[in-house]
Design an enzyme around this catalytic site. Sequence first.
Site, short mmCIF file in Angstrom:
data_model
loop_
_atom_site.label_atom_id
_atom_site.label_comp_id
_atom_site.label_asym_id
_atom_site.label_seq_id
_atom_site.Cartn_x
_atom_site.Cartn_y
_atom_site.Cartn_z
N ALA A 1 -64.53 -25.33 -14.00
CA ALA A 1 -64.92 -26.43 -14.89
C ALA A 1 -63.75 -26.66 -15.84
O ALA A 1 -63.64 -26.03 -16.89
CB ALA A 1 -66.19 -26.06 -15.66
N SER B 1 -64.07 -25.83 -25.21
CA SER B 1 -64.35 -25.29 -23.88
C SER B 1 -65.68 -25.82 -23.36
O SER B 1 -66.18 -26.84 -23.85
CB SER B 1 -64.34 -23.76 -23.95
OG SER B 1 -64.36 -23.19 -22.66
N ASN B 2 -66.27 -25.16 -22.38
CA ASN B 2 -67.56 -25.57 -21.83
C ASN B 2 -68.36 -24.34 -21.41
O ASN B 2 -67.88 -23.22 -21.51
CB ASN B 2 -67.36 -26.54 -20.66
CG ASN B 2 -66.57 -25.90 -19.54
OD1 ASN B 2 -67.05 -24.98 -18.88
ND2 ASN B 2 -65.34 -26.36 -19.34
N HIS B 3 -69.57 -24.57 -20.92
CA HIS B 3 -70.51 -23.46 -20.66
C HIS B 3 -70.38 -22.83 -19.28
O HIS B 3 -71.24 -22.04 -18.90
CB HIS B 3 -71.95 -23.96 -20.82
CG HIS B 3 -72.35 -24.21 -22.23
ND1 HIS B 3 -72.36 -23.23 -23.19
CD2 HIS B 3 -72.75 -25.34 -22.86
CE1 HIS B 3 -72.75 -23.74 -24.34
NE2 HIS B 3 -72.98 -25.03 -24.17
N SER B 4 -69.35 -23.16 -18.52
CA SER B 4 -69.24 -22.58 -17.17
C SER B 4 -69.24 -21.06 -17.23
O SER B 4 -68.47 -20.45 -17.97
CB SER B 4 -67.94 -23.06 -16.51
OG SER B 4 -67.71 -22.33 -15.33
#
Length: 224
Positions: free
Chosen positions: A99, A33-36
């Site tokens: 994101a 995943s990502n930090h959004s």
Amino acid sequence: IEQALGAGPLAGKRVIVTSGPTQEPIDPVRYISNHSSGAQGTAIARALAGLGAEVVFVTGPAQVAPPPGVEVVRITTAQQMLDAVQAALPADAAIFAAAVADWRVAEVAGSKMKKTEGALPTLSFAENPDILATISQMKKGRPALVVGFAAETDDVLANATAKRARKGCDWIVANDVSPGTGTFGGSENTVHIVREDGVEDWPRMGKQEVADRLARRIAEALHG
Ligand code: CTP
Ligand code: CA
């Protein structure tokens, strides 16, 4: 209040907003995943609803709670986000603030991958569908206004301008997320609105203020 009265400049307009990260599974217990945080997308949905729009809010697992007064569709993966957006059509406008993970793991393990002595796993990836490009390039039933975002760390305007042309959307909201600008995960944003006819530079302001301004611009565009 405007929304409660069924009034406001976006009354009768249906708008889809994507927000937050996506999660792409590796096995039943792991993901990429990502930090959004979902903060900017949530602020935009709130602003649009405040102007009276009917908002479908398609969100990944975000840290920020969805705003009141919108239809919330919770998804996990990029493919599910695309499916949810397509199911929410037709719409007057679509704002893609999510994101989205660019890649997913090609072969998701059906059971938990085990650590084995002396052997490291290798992941192979497949490209995810590009939701913004897919909707922007629809031949029939395309929303009248399609807005994408571009979080860049280098050559912000050049990258965002090329991205707008490549994807075929109407506007790109570009922002500089280089370390040090404090935008990523922060409460403020310095954005540039990239359109076919030029670029508008907005001063640094709170994410809700960016959203409020953007919602007013969207209302103008849908009436113009
Ligand atoms: N986007 C999307 N679906 C994807 C990837 C991105 O809808 N699979 C949308 C994002 O929500 C955003 C815009 O496309 O509105 C730009 O995303 P970005 O990650 O900046 O663009 P990419 O084309 O993926 O380019 P890169 O990550 O290499 O900068
Ligand atoms: Ca990307």
